[in-house]
Design a protein around this motif. Structure first.
Motif, short mmCIF file in Angstrom:
data_model
loop_
_atom_site.label_atom_id
_atom_site.label_comp_id
_atom_site.label_asym_id
_atom_site.label_seq_id
_atom_site.Cartn_x
_atom_site.Cartn_y
_atom_site.Cartn_z
N MET A 1 0.68 -1.16 0.01
CA MET A 1 0.11 -0.03 -0.15
C MET A 1 0.81 1.32 0.02
O MET A 1 0.41 2.40 -0.37
N GLY A 2 2.05 1.18 0.30
CA GLY A 2 3.07 2.45 0.44
C GLY A 2 2.85 2.98 1.82
O GLY A 2 2.10 2.47 2.67
N GLY A 3 3.60 4.10 2.14
CA GLY A 3 3.53 4.61 3.36
C GLY A 3 2.67 5.63 3.46
O GLY A 3 2.52 6.37 4.56
N GLU A 4 2.05 6.13 2.46
CA GLU A 4 1.11 7.62 2.40
C GLU A 4 -0.41 7.15 2.90
O GLU A 4 -1.17 7.44 2.01
N TYR A 5 -0.59 6.92 4.16
CA TYR A 5 -1.92 6.84 4.61
C TYR A 5 -2.40 8.02 5.35
O TYR A 5 -1.73 8.99 5.36
N ASP A 6 -3.90 8.43 5.07
CA ASP A 6 -4.30 9.71 5.58
C ASP A 6 -4.17 9.70 7.20
O ASP A 6 -3.88 10.74 7.70
N ASN A 7 -4.83 8.74 7.89
CA ASN A 7 -4.58 8.67 9.44
C ASN A 7 -4.76 7.24 9.70
O ASN A 7 -5.04 6.25 9.03
N VAL A 8 -4.54 6.86 11.30
CA VAL A 8 -4.69 5.66 11.51
C VAL A 8 -5.42 5.64 13.23
O VAL A 8 -4.97 6.62 13.88
N ASP A 9 -5.98 4.71 13.23
CA ASP A 9 -6.66 4.62 14.53
C ASP A 9 -6.46 3.25 15.09
O ASP A 9 -6.44 2.26 14.72
N ILE A 10 -5.64 3.54 16.40
CA ILE A 10 -5.02 2.51 17.17
C ILE A 10 -5.66 2.03 18.26
O ILE A 10 -6.07 2.78 19.17
N GLN A 11 -6.23 0.89 18.27
CA GLN A 11 -6.78 0.24 19.47
C GLN A 11 -5.69 -0.75 20.32
O GLN A 11 -5.44 -1.79 19.44
N ILE A 12 -5.69 -0.59 21.63
CA ILE A 12 -4.75 -1.63 21.99
C ILE A 12 -5.57 -2.15 23.23
O ILE A 12 -6.06 -1.77 23.93
N SER A 13 -5.11 -3.57 23.64
CA SER A 13 -5.63 -4.03 24.95
C SER A 13 -4.23 -4.66 25.78
O SER A 13 -3.39 -5.39 25.01
N LYS A 14 -4.04 -4.29 26.96
CA LYS A 14 -2.84 -4.56 27.58
C LYS A 14 -3.22 -5.46 28.73
O LYS A 14 -3.99 -5.41 29.33
N ASP A 15 -2.24 -6.30 29.46
CA ASP A 15 -2.07 -6.74 30.59
C ASP A 15 -0.89 -6.35 31.21
O ASP A 15 -0.17 -5.03 30.69
N SER A 16 -0.50 -6.65 32.43
CA SER A 16 0.49 -6.20 33.22
C SER A 16 1.95 -6.08 32.44
O SER A 16 2.75 -5.51 32.90
N GLU A 17 1.74 -7.02 31.65
CA GLU A 17 3.45 -7.13 30.75
C GLU A 17 3.34 -6.43 29.49
O GLU A 17 4.37 -6.37 28.70
N GLY A 18 2.55 -5.88 29.24
CA GLY A 18 2.35 -5.04 27.91
C GLY A 18 1.44 -5.38 27.14
O GLY A 18 -0.03 -5.75 27.81
N ILE A 19 1.37 -4.94 25.91
CA ILE A 19 0.22 -5.12 24.86
C ILE A 19 0.11 -6.74 24.49
O ILE A 19 0.93 -7.36 23.98
N GLU A 20 -1.32 -7.19 24.55
CA GLU A 20 -1.48 -8.45 24.49
C GLU A 20 -2.46 -8.47 23.14
O GLU A 20 -2.39 -9.39 22.31
N PHE A 21 -3.03 -7.17 22.57
CA PHE A 21 -3.61 -7.28 21.22
C PHE A 21 -3.63 -5.81 20.85
O PHE A 21 -3.65 -5.05 21.60
N ALA A 22 -3.42 -5.60 19.61
CA ALA A 22 -3.67 -4.41 19.14
C ALA A 22 -4.47 -4.39 17.48
O ALA A 22 -4.34 -5.45 16.93
#
Ligand code: CTP
Length: 437
Positions: free
Chosen positions: A304-325
């Motif tokens: 797709m190349g690197g020129e995106y308009d915007n990005v929406d980031i959703q993350i889910s964490k536990d005590s050790e860091g991100i478990e899903f994004a």
């Protein structure tokens, strides 16, 4: 007329080759010689071949012993050739003893004694520069590098360094020929290339040290969490005239380049949607979220190349860091969704929907072994695949060997600007992780 056939790579043509052709000819009146094609050799993992196909054919021709020369292009071709050319006798060296017995249903099968004391492998090891590779790691696992490098004549893994001396010693015990070196300067002194696969936080410092010691570097991505830092590392690599390469094997595999050709060449029309999911069970490495993220972003950036308009980031964490994004990008042409499961398991797949066709890979798409093309006009699903050996490391090393031979330091599998785009996104996710804690 009795027809004889024999096959080989005939790389760096030597007396052993001449002798077998001469003796093969004596079994009949007409000799056909099959010379392995480049794709066939790459597919069966024989990447060390030195001479081009044209040179190898020319050398067989020059002997004057072959009545006809054909190219061996795929596994299993031999049976078709025997039938097509109405062969009476199949001749091969006794290094293959027993391996072709099944051909005796079709024709006489003869194994001839090999000429002693000579082989292409031996000549290659004499004429090629051998580069020593050292590994920097936190775990007793080489990512199959020792075995994969061993299949090429130009690389040998010789040493290992770990901040934890015991890990390095365990590593030395596990991998024959690899010595644990406790002192970092000594470690660098004994290597030409350094493979860095330690924790992400430590990678940039090791890269900097390796580069200033004028060592070429292969590093698991991301190199760091900071775009600015990675830019500086590239600058440093340039100043020191060394290669700094991402360990992304997929981009060196044929089938991925076919996929790229199709998507970039507009063969599936405009790309309307791109979805990619990745998760991996890696028993030895607990938190590999950012490694998975970098790998998951790689096909997106390539396609797709690197020129995106915007990005929406959703993350889910536990005590050790991100478990899903989940990263939802808006591009001018369409939408891109990247799902990364660290501890959360997601189904690995990649799907690209174009205005005139779609592409899908189920399973571990980063292995780059196949893809399905759904062509609505033909109402057909075509499968593209590559014969593929090991985990792909040797294909990356082969690309590196070519760069070294050509004196080039800029990588073209994953370009620097593409790698920087990946880090830019990694940095955004890291920021989100930090601000949400
Ligand atoms: N051959 C031979 N004597 C040798 C080397 C090869 O008789 N010393 C024969 C092989 O048995 C085979 C043919 O030559 O039938 C072509 O072999 P090829 O694999 O091309 O040559 P190698 O020298 O064995 O190559 P490599 O080291 O890459 O395996």
């Amino acid at each position: 007329m009795k027809k004889v056939i024999t096959y080989g790579t005939f790389d760096l043509f030597h007396d052993g080759h001449y002798n077998i052709l001469k003796r093969a000819r004596e079994y009949g009146d007409y000799l056909i010689v099959g010379v392995t094609g480049e794709n066939y050799d790459i597919g069966r993992g024989k990447l060390s071949v030195h001479d081009s196909l044209a040179e190898r054919i020319e050398n067989v021709k020059k002997t004057g012993l072959a009545d006809e020369i054909i190219v061996e292009e795929y596994l299993g071709q031999k049976i078709g050739d025997i039938i097509k050319y109405d062969i009476d006798t199949f001749v091969i060296g006794d290094d293959w003893k027993g391996k072709f017995d099944h051909l005796s249903r079709y024709c006489n099968m003869v194994y001839l004694e090999r000429t002693k004391g000579i082989s292409s492998t031996q000549i290659r090891s004499e004429i090629l520069t051998t580069y020593s590779i050292g590994i920097i790691t936190d775990i007793v696992d080489d990512n199959q590098l020792v075995k994969e490098a061993g299949t090429l004549n130009s690389f040998r893994v010789t040493s290992v360094y770990s901040d934890d001396v015991e890990t390095a010693e365990e590593f030395q015990k596990k991998y024959e020929g690899v010595s644990a070196v406790a002192n970092l300067d000594e470690f660098f002194a004994g290597t030409d290339i350094v493979y860095i696969r330690c924790a992400t936080e430590k990678r940039a410092a090791f890269i900097r040290k390796a580069i200033t010691q004028k060592k070429h570097v292969i590093c698991d991505p991301p190199f760091s969490f900071s775009l600015e830092e990675q830019k500086k590392l590239y600058q440093l690599a340039k100043e020191n005239n060394v290669i700094l390469m991402d360990n992304v094997k997929m981009v060196y595999i044929h089938v991925f380049n076919q996929l790229l050709w199709m998507t970039q060449g507009g063969l599936i029309g405009d790309i309307l949607s791109f979805q990619c999911s990745i998760s991996r069970n890696d028993r030895d490495r607990k938190n590999i979220f950012y490694d998975l993220l970098a790998l998951g972003l790689c096909p997106m950036i390539k396609i797709m190349g690197g020129e995106y308009d915007n990005v929406d980031i959703q993350i889910s964490k536990d005590s050790e860091g991100i478990e899903f994004a989940s990263l939802d990008f808006k591009y001018e042409s369409g939408r891109v969704l990247i799902n990364v499961g660290n501890k959360v398991r997601v189904r690995n797949q990649l799907e690209i929907i174009g205005s005139s066709g779609s592409i899908k890979i189920d399973g571990n798409w980063w292995r780059g072994s196949y893809f399905e093309l759904d062509d609505p006009e033909a109402d057909e699903v075509e499968i593209y695949n590559t014969n593929y050996h090991g985990n792909g490391f040797k294909y990356l090393l082969k690309a590196m060997a070519d760069m070294l031979a050509n004196g080039r330091i800029d990588t073209m599998g994953l370009f620097q600007d593409e790698s920087l785009k990946i880090i830019e996104i990694v940095e955004k996710v890291k920021e989100k992780e930090t601000t949400e804690s």
